[in-house]
Design a protein around this motif. Sequence first.
Motif, short mmCIF file in Angstrom:
data_model
loop_
_atom_site.label_atom_id
_atom_site.label_comp_id
_atom_site.label_asym_id
_atom_site.label_seq_id
_atom_site.Cartn_x
_atom_site.Cartn_y
_atom_site.Cartn_z
N PRO A 88 7.25 49.41 65.19
CA PRO A 88 8.32 48.87 66.24
C PRO A 88 8.97 47.58 65.61
CG PRO A 88 6.56 49.29 67.81
CD PRO A 88 6.27 49.61 66.21
N GLY A 89 10.46 47.64 65.39
CA GLY A 89 10.92 46.64 64.75
C GLY A 89 11.03 46.62 63.27
N ASP A 90 10.26 47.62 62.63
CA ASP A 90 10.21 47.59 61.24
C ASP A 90 10.73 49.01 60.63
OD1 ASP A 90 9.43 47.52 58.45
OD2 ASP A 90 7.41 47.44 58.81
N SER A 91 12.07 48.84 60.36
CA SER A 91 12.92 49.83 59.80
C SER A 91 12.51 50.28 58.69
CB SER A 91 14.37 49.68 59.95
OG SER A 91 14.80 49.07 61.02
N MET A 92 12.78 51.68 58.05
CA MET A 92 12.79 52.06 56.85
C MET A 92 14.30 52.22 56.20
SD MET A 92 11.25 55.48 54.85
CE MET A 92 12.29 56.56 55.80
N ILE A 93 14.46 51.53 54.89
CA ILE A 93 15.75 51.67 54.42
C ILE A 93 15.65 52.52 53.15
CG2 ILE A 93 17.59 50.26 53.14
CD1 ILE A 93 16.41 47.63 54.68
N ILE A 94 16.32 53.49 53.04
CA ILE A 94 16.16 54.44 51.81
C ILE A 94 17.55 53.86 51.07
CG2 ILE A 94 16.32 56.88 51.09
CD1 ILE A 94 15.66 57.64 53.92
N TYR A 95 17.05 53.64 49.66
CA TYR A 95 18.18 53.28 48.55
C TYR A 95 18.35 54.48 47.68
CZ TYR A 95 18.33 48.35 49.88
OH TYR A 95 18.74 47.17 50.36
#
Lengths: 176, 176
Positions: B158-165
């Motif tokens: 919760p509150g920790d997104s995944m960013i895909i570069y």
Amino acid sequence: VNGTIPPDPTPEWRLRDALRPGDLAAVRGLAEATGFFSAAEVAIAAELVEETLSNPSSSSYRFLLLEKAGTLLGYTCYGEIPGTIGSFDLYWLVVAADRQGQGLGRRLLEETEGRIAALGGRQLYAETSSRPQYLPTCGFYEATGFQEAARLPDYYAPGDSMIIYAKSLDSPAHSD
Amino acid sequence: VNGTIPPDPTPEWRLRDALRPGDLAAVRGLAEATGFFSAAEVAIAAELVEETLSNPSSSSYRFLLLEKAGTLLGYTCYGEIPGTIGSFDLYWLVVAADRQGQGLGRRLLEETEGRIAALGGRQLYAETSSRPQYLPTCGFYEATGFQEAARLPDYYAPGDSMIIYAKSLDSPAHSD
């Protein structure tokens, strides 16, 4: 009413969580018979069954099988995504070719979501392709409360994007 | 000029593609010493080395190691994403704690990209977290030609997104 009751000719669908050795051939046969998956995809589906049968305690894959009179009608393969807390992936959802359109996929999904929620799952993800073949798949996810969360162009191959569908399990579905 | 040449006291950095058994401890030590990764993350990093050493032909993980005088200064772990044609994942990029900020990460990335392109790779993906700890990581990717392709809220926790570069390897880098 005075005689014996014959065995029920149409026993109910049964759900089963624990894999059995015979499921390896059954899953392969089911996936092949849909005509939907490539040989490489069928091999991957079978590999996940094999891996889980070989190492039931260490495998992060879980299965839910739907059968009727001992015949596999469909199944899901799902699991918590390593490195996450409570994010699950729906790796496979397959329904027998001659049983599609009867609500089995929806029932398998609902039962799978219940199991994921019981395991503390918060989010469920399903990855699919933008190829026209997968339009019914996309329609299924959109009809069952998933939202498109991302689209990665040219991911699977040039012109073949990956669509990531996401569904939150810890709050009621949005109605907008 | 009439005597022997002493051994070079500062031999150049060397790149190596083939894993050796000693790399298991070296990678674990390197990742641990950064203080950046959790114990579970260090264990995963070591596991990928171990798996590849055990099954070099069947593993889909590739490695590029940067060393100086036999000491590991950094490495990447990358590979073609199963089920895709030409999409690669940069699973790990680690630089020794006392060698950061010297361009080693950028050099490792460039060399890794060259190897991926030679293998027919079209796209390179790197997943990272939205936690403040990863701001320098995000800055590194943005400075080396990656674009944010997706952001999945609450993915890791919760509150920790995944960013895909994502970075396209088959066309010149955008200059905008």
